[in-house]
Scaffold this motif. Structure first.
Motif, short mmCIF file in Angstrom:
data_model
loop_
_atom_site.label_atom_id
_atom_site.label_comp_id
_atom_site.label_asym_id
_atom_site.label_seq_id
_atom_site.Cartn_x
_atom_site.Cartn_y
_atom_site.Cartn_z
N UNK A 211 4.55 -40.39 -36.74
CA UNK A 211 3.85 -39.13 -36.51
C UNK A 211 4.82 -38.01 -36.13
N UNK A 212 4.38 -36.80 -36.35
CA UNK A 212 5.16 -35.63 -35.94
C UNK A 212 5.32 -34.63 -37.06
N UNK A 213 5.92 -33.48 -36.73
CA UNK A 213 6.16 -32.45 -37.74
C UNK A 213 7.35 -32.85 -38.60
N UNK A 214 7.21 -32.79 -39.90
CA UNK A 214 8.34 -33.03 -40.80
C UNK A 214 9.01 -31.72 -41.16
N UNK A 215 8.25 -30.64 -41.08
CA UNK A 215 8.80 -29.33 -41.40
C UNK A 215 7.90 -28.27 -40.78
N UNK A 216 8.51 -27.28 -40.19
CA UNK A 216 7.72 -26.15 -39.69
C UNK A 216 8.61 -24.91 -39.70
N UNK A 217 8.42 -24.08 -40.70
CA UNK A 217 9.27 -22.89 -40.83
C UNK A 217 8.67 -21.69 -40.12
N UNK A 218 7.48 -21.87 -39.52
CA UNK A 218 6.81 -20.73 -38.89
C UNK A 218 6.74 -20.86 -37.38
N UNK A 219 7.62 -21.65 -36.83
CA UNK A 219 7.63 -21.81 -35.37
C UNK A 219 7.83 -20.47 -34.69
N UNK A 220 7.07 -20.30 -33.60
CA UNK A 220 7.20 -19.03 -32.87
C UNK A 220 8.49 -19.05 -32.06
#
Ligand code: SF4
Ligand code: SF4
Lengths: 256, 76
Positions: free
Chosen positions: A247-256
């Motif tokens: 589980x978990x994020x594999x990709x997140x390009x919009x992190x604040x």
């Protein structure tokens, strides 16, 4: 305090989302689909997208999703949901368009549509229910079936020399430039259910903000197909599925 | 009296007796009926230790069929 004094509107901390219809779901007792449907309904309500959301239903157990969540739906041919979602979103860019697909639909017959929609960076959300089996048709092996896992078409367990390896589809999505958010969640505990809801919310917002394709994989159970009780299936999922599909994020390009 | 008091209302006719709420409850409040069944033949869930409920909504969150509503008060 007496029970009847507590059961009052102002003390309510949890209620069914309004968008969930009163129809009794046809899913087996304990099926993860029910939880994810509930979360989709909650998120659509919380974002105020009731009149703007269009779901694209798959072929698979969730084929009847339109009976349960009171939004607009299109029923796609097997595996083609991301292609339809792409068209709908391009024609109606102000709508929140998502697909809801199982592993047979998305990772087998629909691999082409899924990968290419994500690679084009369509502003849609792909909700991917991965339970490692073809639930509706009788528990056959799916691309995501684990090595050694018994299904009706691999009665002695999946053999990689014969059947290939379990397909890890989310990492494929993550390496495409068109995706902005790829995450893998589950709904087997209250905490995980909350996280999945937060992931769906972010994905829906990404789609509305035109940031690219968001993929929310939900590692799920098919207790009937796995021939276990719902509680056993959750345990088995933690011990086996989550090892292959962490589980978990594999990709997140919009992190604040 | 307990500081936080919760009550859950279970839609017995919707319940499919999957037992996931029973497993999720941290306070051992819920059990499936051992004898009674609903119209569709499922042993539905109910509160067997209502005084222990803290209204945390864990049961409601994991219920696949959306059967559970949760109420909570904080006694001053
Ligand atoms: S609200 Fe919390 S304590 Fe009460 S029955 Fe549900 S899970 Fe148990
Ligand atoms: S989780 Fe829901 S359907 Fe399952 S036993 Fe509890 S109330 Fe019934």
């Amino acid at each position: 305090m007496d029970k009847n004094d507590i059961i009052k509107e102002e003390n309510r901390v949890y209620k069914r989302p309004k968008l969930l219809t009163d129809n009794i779901m046809h899913y087996c007792p304990g099926c993860s689909h029910g939880v994810v449907h509930k979360l989709v309904a909650e998120v659509v309500e919380e974002l105020g997208l009731e009149e703007k959301t269009i779901g694209i239903a798959p072929v698979g157990c969730a084929v009847f999703a339109y009976n349960y969540i009171d939004i607009d739906w299109i029923e796609a041919a097997h595996g083609r949901a991301p292609a339809i979602a792409s068209a709908v979103k391009r024609l109606m860019p102000d709508r929140m368009v998502f697909t809801y697909q199982g592993d047979g639909d998305l990772a087998a017959i629909g691999t082409c549509e899924s990968i290419h929609a994500a690679n084009r960076g369509e502003n849609i959300v792909i909700i991917f229910i991965n339970n490692g089996i073809y639930g509706m048709t009788g528990g056959q092996m799916a691309p995501t079936t684990l090595e050694g896992m018994k299904t009706s078409t691999t009665p002695y367990g999946r053999r990689v020399d014969l059947n290939g390896y379990p397909l890890k589809i989310s990492p494929l999505f993550a390496q495409l430039d068109g995706t902005c958010y790829v995450t893998r969640q589950s709904v087997h505990t209250p905490a995980n259910t909350r996280k999945t809801k937060a992931a769906l919310k972010q994905a829906f917002q990404n789609a509305m903000n035109g940031l690219g394709t968001s993929v929310v994989e939900v590692v799920s159970t098919c207790n009937s197909g796995w021939k276990m009780t719902p509680a056993q299936a959750n345990k088995w999922m933690v011990e086996n599925m989550l090892v292959q599909y962490p589980l978990g994020d594999l990709k997140n390009t919009v992190k604040k | 009296m307990a500081k936080v008091q919760g009550v859950v209302v279970i839609n017995e006719e919707r319940c499919k007796g999957c037992e996931l709420c029973v497993v999720a409850c941290p306070a051992d409040v819920l059990q499936l009926q051992s004898m009674e069944v609903n119209d569709r033949g499922y042993h539905y869930a109910s509160m067997v230790n209502p005084e222990q409920c803290i209204g945390c909504a864990s049961c409601a969150l994991v219920c696949p069929d959306g059967c559970i509503e949760v109420y909570r008060v904080i006694n001053k």
